[in-house]
Motif scaffolding. Sequence first.
Motif, mmCIF file in Angstrom:
data_model
loop_
_atom_site.group_PDB
_atom_site.id
_atom_site.type_symbol
_atom_site.label_atom_id
_atom_site.label_comp_id
_atom_site.label_asym_id
_atom_site.label_seq_id
_atom_site.Cartn_x
_atom_site.Cartn_y
_atom_site.Cartn_z
ATOM 1 N N ILE A 95 0.902 -1.278 0.087
ATOM 2 C CA ILE A 95 0.030 0.099 -0.119
ATOM 3 C C ILE A 95 1.061 1.242 -0.122
ATOM 4 O O ILE A 95 1.543 1.414 1.006
ATOM 5 N N SER A 96 0.789 1.974 -1.111
ATOM 6 C CA SER A 96 1.852 2.859 -1.469
ATOM 7 C C SER A 96 1.222 4.229 -1.188
ATOM 8 O O SER A 96 0.165 4.548 -1.828
ATOM 9 N N GLY A 97 1.655 5.513 -0.379
ATOM 10 C CA GLY A 97 0.921 6.754 -0.490
ATOM 11 C C GLY A 97 1.819 7.614 -1.143
ATOM 12 O O GLY A 97 2.939 7.829 -0.461
ATOM 13 N N ALA A 98 1.396 8.114 -2.132
ATOM 14 C CA ALA A 98 2.345 9.008 -3.044
ATOM 15 C C ALA A 98 1.926 10.532 -2.443
ATOM 16 O O ALA A 98 0.953 11.155 -2.741
ATOM 17 N N ALA A 149 -1.792 16.709 -0.267
ATOM 18 C CA ALA A 149 -2.685 15.825 -0.820
ATOM 19 C C ALA A 149 -1.820 14.243 -0.999
ATOM 20 O O ALA A 149 -0.405 14.309 -1.104
ATOM 21 N N TYR A 150 -2.558 13.182 -0.893
ATOM 22 C CA TYR A 150 -1.874 11.877 -0.973
ATOM 23 C C TYR A 150 -2.691 10.986 -1.958
ATOM 24 O O TYR A 150 -4.018 10.967 -2.063
ATOM 25 N N ALA A 151 -1.962 10.383 -2.879
ATOM 26 C CA ALA A 151 -2.649 9.342 -3.742
ATOM 27 C C ALA A 151 -2.308 7.807 -3.220
ATOM 28 O O ALA A 151 -1.098 7.466 -3.181
ATOM 29 N N VAL A 152 -3.280 6.804 -2.696
ATOM 30 C CA VAL A 152 -2.742 5.754 -2.101
ATOM 31 C C VAL A 152 -3.101 4.563 -3.338
ATOM 32 O O VAL A 152 -4.294 4.511 -3.736
ATOM 33 N N THR A 153 -2.248 3.631 -3.297
ATOM 34 C CA THR A 153 -2.395 2.730 -4.512
ATOM 35 C C THR A 153 -1.998 1.447 -3.864
ATOM 36 O O THR A 153 -0.638 1.264 -3.323
#
Length: 403
Positions: free
Chosen positions: A116-119, A144-148
Amino acid sequence: MKIQKYLIVPSSMIFLSAVIFAQSGGIFSITESVVAGGGGIGSGGIFSLDYTVGQTVAGNMVSGAPYDITPGFWPDSSPAATSSPTPPSVSISGTVTYGNAVSGPPPPRFVSNVLISGAGSPAVSVLSDFPGGNYSLSGFGSGAYAVTPSKTGGVNGISSFDAAKIAQHVAGIVNLTGNQLVVADVSGNGAVSSFDAGQIARYVTSSPPFGTAGTWRFSPANRNYASIISTIAGDDYTALLMGEVSGNWTNTGARPVESNIGDKSERNINVTFPHLVILADSEVSIPVSVQGAANKGIIAYEFVLRYNPSVIQPKAVPVELAGTISNRLTAVVNAEEAGILRVAVYGVEPINENGILLNLNFNTVGVSGSNSLLTLERIMFNEGDPVAKTINGQIDLSAATWK
């Protein structure tokens, strides 16, 4: 900077009277005996604090460096100073479950080692745990964060049986539904066809990639957060293994392939390779026979055969199904690696009799007197049920065939 009366040192407390700091035009003055202060020294600002003996001063200068005044001149009789409470650490948490639960253990099944990566700034990541598939992502900064989610490895359960299930769906014998249709479409064209079955069979016998077979897909694919200022729970993800149609994936690694076991089981199939004596510099068709295969719903099988490439080598078409009990099935073969033949066979209609399972076609290349063992390194019918008991074979090359 001008220090009057006492020394400024890092990471200490202070006890002083009458100290004046001047930096970048700003003034921080402390009068009377000892003061308690905090915060930063700003350019152009004037700070004046009047307190009593024994209190402390600490903070940050404009440069960002901390300052404290060494204690020790007056005894500290004031209540112990307390620092500002640290803001609680926020996190995003949830669970990753397997989305195709058609067979095997009842749902839910959990998926471990999902990244689970948070950019964002800073970037953060965590792996879902074993065996519960839980994750808790923390360490966020502002913004902001994008979690993938993503996953590599942990691939098991994909076999020629999945290819056969797709073939049956295309023929209208079975009806794939829900996530079965998603993972069956390894070609990615939005429809399930015999081409997808062929891609999965090729994946079984060869190194990927063949479409998306053997890769992971997640729902949702990602989540976006404008900011993360409080803990978020229940942000779950569903994982799907492309090509794994039947739903027999497990979270503990590949399920062992049954081979040479279960001698007393009524579900047992006996697979026999022959011992043949063949004239050197000739061709040989090796019949592989089975007993116990009739009426057991076999729509797929696969195996890995080892042989001596200095004695025999596969012909251009190494597998022949015509005239065998597999004549209504389709074979996919990989003979690229010397000494190893990988075969996957699948189809719509099940095998309904015993006899010759298939023929393997080789050329002899060794000298008279040489031989090659025929060793089944791995064999599986459907997805391991019924199980297989194997008898390996051998090819002997001779100057003349026995009479």
